[in-house]
Motif scaffolding. Structure first.
Motif, PDB file in Angstrom:
ATOM      1  N   LEU A 423       0.836  -1.200   0.000  1.00 45.99           N
ATOM      2  CA  LEU A 423       0.000   0.000   0.000  1.00 45.99           C
ATOM      3  C   LEU A 423       0.871   1.250   0.000  1.00 45.99           C
ATOM      4  CD1 LEU A 423      -2.498  -1.753   0.339  1.00 45.99           C
ATOM      5  CD2 LEU A 423      -3.278  -0.183   2.129  1.00 45.99           C
ATOM      6  N   PHE A 424       0.413   2.262  -0.730  1.00 46.25           N
ATOM      7  CA  PHE A 424       1.137   3.522  -0.864  1.00 46.25           C
ATOM      8  C   PHE A 424       0.325   4.633  -0.199  1.00 46.25           C
ATOM      9  CE2 PHE A 424       2.484   0.744  -4.217  1.00 46.25           C
ATOM     10  CZ  PHE A 424       3.853   0.951  -4.319  1.00 46.25           C
ATOM     11  N   LEU A 425       0.945   5.305   0.753  1.00 49.43           N
ATOM     12  CA  LEU A 425       0.283   6.413   1.445  1.00 49.43           C
ATOM     13  C   LEU A 425       0.949   7.709   1.023  1.00 49.43           C
ATOM     14  CD1 LEU A 425      -0.491   3.902   3.156  1.00 49.43           C
ATOM     15  CD2 LEU A 425      -0.557   5.415   5.146  1.00 49.43           C
ATOM     16  N   PRO A 426       0.288   8.526   0.178  1.00 51.05           N
ATOM     17  CA  PRO A 426       0.887   9.782  -0.265  1.00 51.05           C
ATOM     18  C   PRO A 426       0.986  10.791   0.878  1.00 51.05           C
ATOM     19  CG  PRO A 426      -1.369   9.586  -1.050  1.00 51.05           C
ATOM     20  CD  PRO A 426      -1.030   8.285  -0.422  1.00 51.05           C
ATOM     21  N   GLU A 427       1.700  11.865   0.626  1.00 51.73           N
ATOM     22  CA  GLU A 427       1.926  12.877   1.658  1.00 51.73           C
ATOM     23  C   GLU A 427       0.602  13.418   2.197  1.00 51.73           C
ATOM     24  OE1 GLU A 427       4.248  17.160   2.213  1.00 51.73           O
ATOM     25  OE2 GLU A 427       3.998  16.272   0.233  1.00 51.73           O
ATOM     26  N   LEU A 428      -0.295  13.784   1.307  1.00 49.66           N
ATOM     27  CA  LEU A 428      -1.604  14.279   1.721  1.00 49.66           C
ATOM     28  C   LEU A 428      -2.614  13.147   1.584  1.00 49.66           C
ATOM     29  CD1 LEU A 428      -1.632  17.824   0.078  1.00 49.66           C
ATOM     30  CD2 LEU A 428      -1.138  17.218   2.464  1.00 49.66           C
ATOM     31  N   PRO A 429      -3.362  12.843   2.617  1.00 49.77           N
ATOM     32  CA  PRO A 429      -4.305  11.720   2.561  1.00 49.77           C
ATOM     33  C   PRO A 429      -5.390  11.948   1.526  1.00 49.77           C
ATOM     34  CG  PRO A 429      -4.692  13.058   4.522  1.00 49.77           C
ATOM     35  CD  PRO A 429      -3.428  13.566   3.897  1.00 49.77           C
ATOM     36  N   TYR A 430      -5.794  10.851   0.871  1.00 44.80           N
ATOM     37  CA  TYR A 430      -6.878  10.918  -0.111  1.00 44.80           C
ATOM     38  C   TYR A 430      -8.101  10.213   0.477  1.00 44.80           C
ATOM     39  CZ  TYR A 430      -9.776   9.790  -4.121  1.00 44.80           C
ATOM     40  OH  TYR A 430     -10.844   9.643  -4.979  1.00 44.80           O
ATOM     41  N   ASP A 497      -4.616  15.581  10.323  1.00 41.57           N
ATOM     42  CA  ASP A 497      -4.039  14.427  11.020  1.00 41.57           C
ATOM     43  C   ASP A 497      -5.066  13.311  11.196  1.00 41.57           C
ATOM     44  OD1 ASP A 497      -5.527  15.938  12.772  1.00 41.57           O
ATOM     45  OD2 ASP A 497      -4.198  15.618  14.483  1.00 41.57           O
ATOM     46  N   ASP A 498      -6.340  13.673  11.443  1.00 37.60           N
ATOM     47  CA  ASP A 498      -7.387  12.650  11.542  1.00 37.60           C
ATOM     48  C   ASP A 498      -7.638  11.986  10.189  1.00 37.60           C
ATOM     49  OD1 ASP A 498      -7.754  12.867  14.225  1.00 37.60           O
ATOM     50  OD2 ASP A 498      -9.535  14.134  14.130  1.00 37.60           O
ATOM     51  N   GLN A 499      -7.542  12.759   9.114  1.00 39.03           N
ATOM     52  CA  GLN A 499      -7.668  12.160   7.784  1.00 39.03           C
ATOM     53  C   GLN A 499      -6.571  11.115   7.570  1.00 39.03           C
ATOM     54  OE1 GLN A 499      -8.195  14.833   4.400  1.00 39.03           O
ATOM     55  NE2 GLN A 499      -8.924  16.444   5.751  1.00 39.03           N
ATOM     56  N   GLN A 500      -5.354  11.459   7.965  1.00 35.85           N
ATOM     57  CA  GLN A 500      -4.245  10.517   7.780  1.00 35.85           C
ATOM     58  C   GLN A 500      -4.435   9.285   8.659  1.00 35.85           C
ATOM     59  OE1 GLN A 500      -2.240   9.588   5.541  1.00 35.85           O
ATOM     60  NE2 GLN A 500      -0.561  11.080   5.660  1.00 35.85           N
ATOM     61  N   LEU A 501      -4.968   9.450   9.857  1.00 40.55           N
ATOM     62  CA  LEU A 501      -5.205   8.310  10.730  1.00 40.55           C
ATOM     63  C   LEU A 501      -6.266   7.385  10.146  1.00 40.55           C
ATOM     64  CD1 LEU A 501      -5.049   9.968  14.271  1.00 40.55           C
ATOM     65  CD2 LEU A 501      -3.372   8.433  13.226  1.00 40.55           C
ATOM     66  N   LEU A 502      -7.257   7.945   9.461  1.00 40.27           N
ATOM     67  CA  LEU A 502      -8.249   7.097   8.798  1.00 40.27           C
ATOM     68  C   LEU A 502      -7.602   6.287   7.674  1.00 40.27           C
ATOM     69  CD1 LEU A 502     -11.706   8.917   8.329  1.00 40.27           C
ATOM     70  CD2 LEU A 502     -11.265   6.648   9.273  1.00 40.27           C
ATOM     71  N   VAL A 503      -6.681   6.902   6.953  1.00 43.64           N
ATOM     72  CA  VAL A 503      -5.958   6.189   5.908  1.00 43.64           C
ATOM     73  C   VAL A 503      -5.119   5.068   6.525  1.00 43.64           C
ATOM     74  CG1 VAL A 503      -4.184   6.402   4.129  1.00 43.64           C
ATOM     75  CG2 VAL A 503      -5.934   8.163   4.342  1.00 43.64           C
ATOM     76  N   ILE A 504      -4.503   5.355   7.657  1.00 48.41           N
ATOM     77  CA  ILE A 504      -3.689   4.328   8.332  1.00 48.41           C
ATOM     78  C   ILE A 504      -4.578   3.207   8.868  1.00 48.41           C
ATOM     79  CG2 ILE A 504      -2.158   3.928  10.312  1.00 48.41           C
ATOM     80  CD1 ILE A 504      -1.065   6.795   9.764  1.00 48.41           C
ATOM     81  N   LEU A 517       5.327   5.012   2.769  1.00 48.04           N
ATOM     82  CA  LEU A 517       4.784   6.234   3.363  1.00 48.04           C
ATOM     83  C   LEU A 517       5.567   7.426   2.837  1.00 48.04           C
ATOM     84  CD1 LEU A 517       4.308   3.775   5.423  1.00 48.04           C
ATOM     85  CD2 LEU A 517       3.941   5.543   7.127  1.00 48.04           C
ATOM     86  N   ASP A 518       4.893   8.326   2.156  1.00 50.72           N
ATOM     87  CA  ASP A 518       5.551   9.495   1.571  1.00 50.72           C
ATOM     88  C   ASP A 518       5.422  10.679   2.532  1.00 50.72           C
ATOM     89  OD1 ASP A 518       6.858  11.161  -0.174  1.00 50.72           O
ATOM     90  OD2 ASP A 518       5.080  11.561  -1.404  1.00 50.72           O
ATOM     91  N   ARG A 519       6.534  11.059   3.144  1.00 51.78           N
ATOM     92  CA  ARG A 519       6.636  12.200   4.061  1.00 51.78           C
ATOM     93  C   ARG A 519       5.495  12.222   5.083  1.00 51.78           C
ATOM     94  NH1 ARG A 519       7.514  16.332  -0.793  1.00 51.78           N
ATOM     95  NH2 ARG A 519       6.154  14.748  -1.691  1.00 51.78           N
ATOM     96  N   PRO A 520       5.341  11.175   5.880  1.00 50.29           N
ATOM     97  CA  PRO A 520       4.268  11.147   6.880  1.00 50.29           C
ATOM     98  C   PRO A 520       4.397  12.235   7.930  1.00 50.29           C
ATOM     99  CG  PRO A 520       5.820   9.349   7.251  1.00 50.29           C
ATOM    100  CD  PRO A 520       6.174   9.966   5.931  1.00 50.29           C
ATOM    101  N   SER A 521       5.626  12.756   8.134  1.00 46.56           N
ATOM    102  CA  SER A 521       5.809  13.808   9.140  1.00 46.56           C
ATOM    103  C   SER A 521       5.116  15.109   8.742  1.00 46.56           C
ATOM    104  CB  SER A 521       7.305  14.062   9.354  1.00 46.56           C
ATOM    105  OG  SER A 521       7.936  14.444   8.137  1.00 46.56           O
TER     106      SER A 521
END
Length: 589
Positions: A423-430, A497-504, A517-521
């Motif tokens: 799985l690929f997680l871009p910098e900004l969650p989709y 950050d909540d959007q990214q947590l939903l992706v995770i 994970l692309d630039r998760p920080s």
């Protein structure tokens, strides 16, 4: 977008017949479709028989009036009314059955097109190449037009054939001369209509794309309302919309002009149909060779027969639009099949679920041809956690996207698992609009399968969803946003950050072998990121993290570091060596 030709030829006819055969033999709808079509043919036989009967009833009805036969007049009037009721009932049921079959066809064709467009990421490949304009409109609108109009034309052709068989004898028995006039008149009308209206095919083809471009520019304004309002770029978008509107209107003016010329001819053609039978049969009545009712019968028979012979004249506007629609769908289908076959025959990856390997991979910038990474030769087995960093953002992005198959590999080969195992997680969650349940569905299988089996494979149980949300401490989202099946626009309602947590959470539910994970920080603070990486390690998900060189990174979460050093150079370092270099640089500072 390239200028598309209109491929109406023998190959197109073969494709059309293939589509019919596929529809008739489709697993779930084939039998239903064949049954409905057989019912429609039965209705056509009935309607033609009733029309022939109607011509004789009309003849006897008018003859009764001629001879002032009141009883015959009343009897034939009652028969006329009864026949009218039967024809009405059969016609309405016929129309209903035709619409039902058209809907079944459209639904099946749209499903097949969506699968062909989405599988093997054909949608991405076509967008990148830009050779098929507005595929979304072709699937949504053109398939509707194609399925309904194809069925209508097929039934018209069958009805015309039955009409010719039914009324040729009637018309010949009245006047062989009238029959010959009908044939010659229809042939001449068809030829002249084709000559006058031929430009409509190209114009209608272009109009469909111009309509889609205009609608697309309006949708873009709505979809980017906030950005446009902040940047005050209304002028550019207004100019674009006006240009698309102007192109649309200019092409439509040409359609109107050609249609006017066709209209002059077809209107006159249709008016003459009403008087020709009388011109030929009336002298026979005047000389006493036929009864008065034969005039009305000849008019009915002539109108039906000429209508059957003159399908191109009467339906040319529809045929020209239909031809354009068929060509657009044929172009889309050919492009989807070509892209899917290209990926099947020349897969850009070797599949291995246990590792990711770059075997002499060279990546270049697609525009400048600058070398971004040269001869990359590393292997990441399952369980090895890797940090990728470097000053060249383009090189990092190229490696991330090349692993996903979205960047061309100039040289070498990439070995990776199937896409559902990485799985690929871009910098900004989709997060597309949808329910929590839909957001947490698994990835679409890379290998082809039926729509039903693939959908079943990516569904997730409520218990597992609650477990994943609880592990990330975001189960409160369900209460705040109406539960698991409430549809929301998440990008407008959730903080980043909540959007990214939903992706995770989706990543945890999918439990792939690898995660990129692309630039998760960017979206997670250091404490959150440490916690997430520890959670992935605990669940045996091997992760590869991409970060900028200047970002402070906790190397304790990694086993190795891939340094992208610029000018295509790279260095692979165990984390102990990387940590030592970091300590030296801190001491020197």
């Amino acid at each position: 977008m390239k200028d598309e030709r209109i491929p109406i030829n023998r190959q197109t006819l073969g494709s059309f017949l293939l589509v019919l055969r596929q529809f008739a033999t489709a697993e779930k709808v084939g039998r239903k479709a064949v049954g409905l079509f057989a019912l429609l043919i039965l209705f056509l036989f009935g309607l033609n028989g009733l029309n022939v009967l109607n011509s004789y009833v009309s003849r006897d009805f008018m003859t009764a009036i001629e001879y002032r036969n009141y009883e015959g007049f009343v009897d034939m009037a009652l028969v006329y009314i009864g026949l009218f009721i039967v024809i009405t009932l059969v016609s309405v049921i016929y129309s209903y059955t035709e619409q039902l079959l058209g809907l079944v066809w459209r639904e099946w064709a749209a499903q097949e097109s969506i699968m062909g467009y989405a599988n093997h990421r054909v949608y991405y490949r076509l967008k990148t190449k830009g050779e098929v304009g507005n595929p979304d409109q072709r699937i949504a609108d053109d398939i509707r037009t194609f399925s309904i109009t194809t069925l209508s034309f097929l039934l018209m052709l069958l009805n015309g054939t039955l009409t010719v068989i039914a009324f040729s004898g009637v018309l010949w028995s009245i006047s062989p001369k009238l029959f010959i006039v009908a044939v010659l008149y229809s042939v001449a009308g068809t030829f002249l209509t084709f000559v006058l209206g031929r430009p409509l095919v190209r114009l209608n083809y272009d109009q469909l794309d111009k309509e889609a471009n205009f609608r697309g520019s309006l949708i873009y304004l709505r979809g980017n309302a906030e950005s446009v309002a902040l940047s005050r770029r209304e002028g550019h978008l207004i100019q674009l919309n006006m240009k698309n509107l102007g192109d649309l209107a200019a092409n439509f003016r040409r359609i109107i002009a050609v249609s006017r010329n066709v209209g002059f001819f077809t209107t006159g053609y249709n008016w003459l149909i009403q008087i020709i039978p009388a011109l030929i049969v009336a002298p026979l009545f005047i000389t006493g060779k036929v009864e008065f009712g034969v005039i009305s019968q000849s008019a009915i028979a002539f109108t039906h027969l000429l209508g059957a012979f003159s399908l191109i004249v009467t339906q040319f506007q529809s045929i020209s639009s239909y031809t354009a629609t068929s060509a657009r769908l044929a172009t889309l289908k050919e492009a989807c099949e070509r892209e899917a076959n290209e990926e099947r025959s020349n897969p850009p990856f070797s599949k291995d679920d246990s590792r990711i390997a770059y075997e002499g991979v060279t990546l270049r910038s697609p525009r400048s041809d600058r070398v971004l990474i040269r001869n990359l030769l590393i292997e990441i087995p399952q369980g090895r956690r890797v940090l990728v960093r470097g000053e060249d953002e383009t090189a990092r992005s190229a490696l991330f996207h090349a692993t996903a198959g979205l960047w061309d590999v100039s040289e070498g080969k990439i070995v990776r698992p199937r896409l559902e195992q990485i799985l690929f997680l871009p910098e900004l969650p989709y997060l597309p609009p949808g329910t929590v349940r839909e957001l947490l569905m698994g990835p679409w299988p890379e290998e082809e399968g039926s729509m039903q089996s693939n959908l079943a494979a990516i569904q997730t149980s409520d218990e597992r969803i609650m477990e994943a949300l609880g592990a990330l401490k975001i189960e409160s989202l369900l209460k705040g946003f109406g539960g698991m099946d409430k549809r929301n626009h998440w990008e407008n309602t959730l903080p980043l950050d909540d959007q990214q947590l939903l992706v995770i959470a989706r990543l945890l539910l999918t439990a792939p072998r690898f995660a990129f994970l692309d630039r998760p920080s960017t979206t997670l603070n250091p404490g959150q990121l440490d916690w997430i990486l520890a959670l992935l390690k605990e669940r045996s998900i091997t992760y590869v993290t991409f970060e900028a060189k200047e970002r402070s990174v906790n190397l304790n979460h990694y086993d190795a570091v891939l340094e992208l050093e610029g000018e295509g150079a790279w260095a692979w370092k165990p984390v102990a060596d990387a940590q030592s270099e970091k300590d030296k640089s801190i001491a020197a500072a």
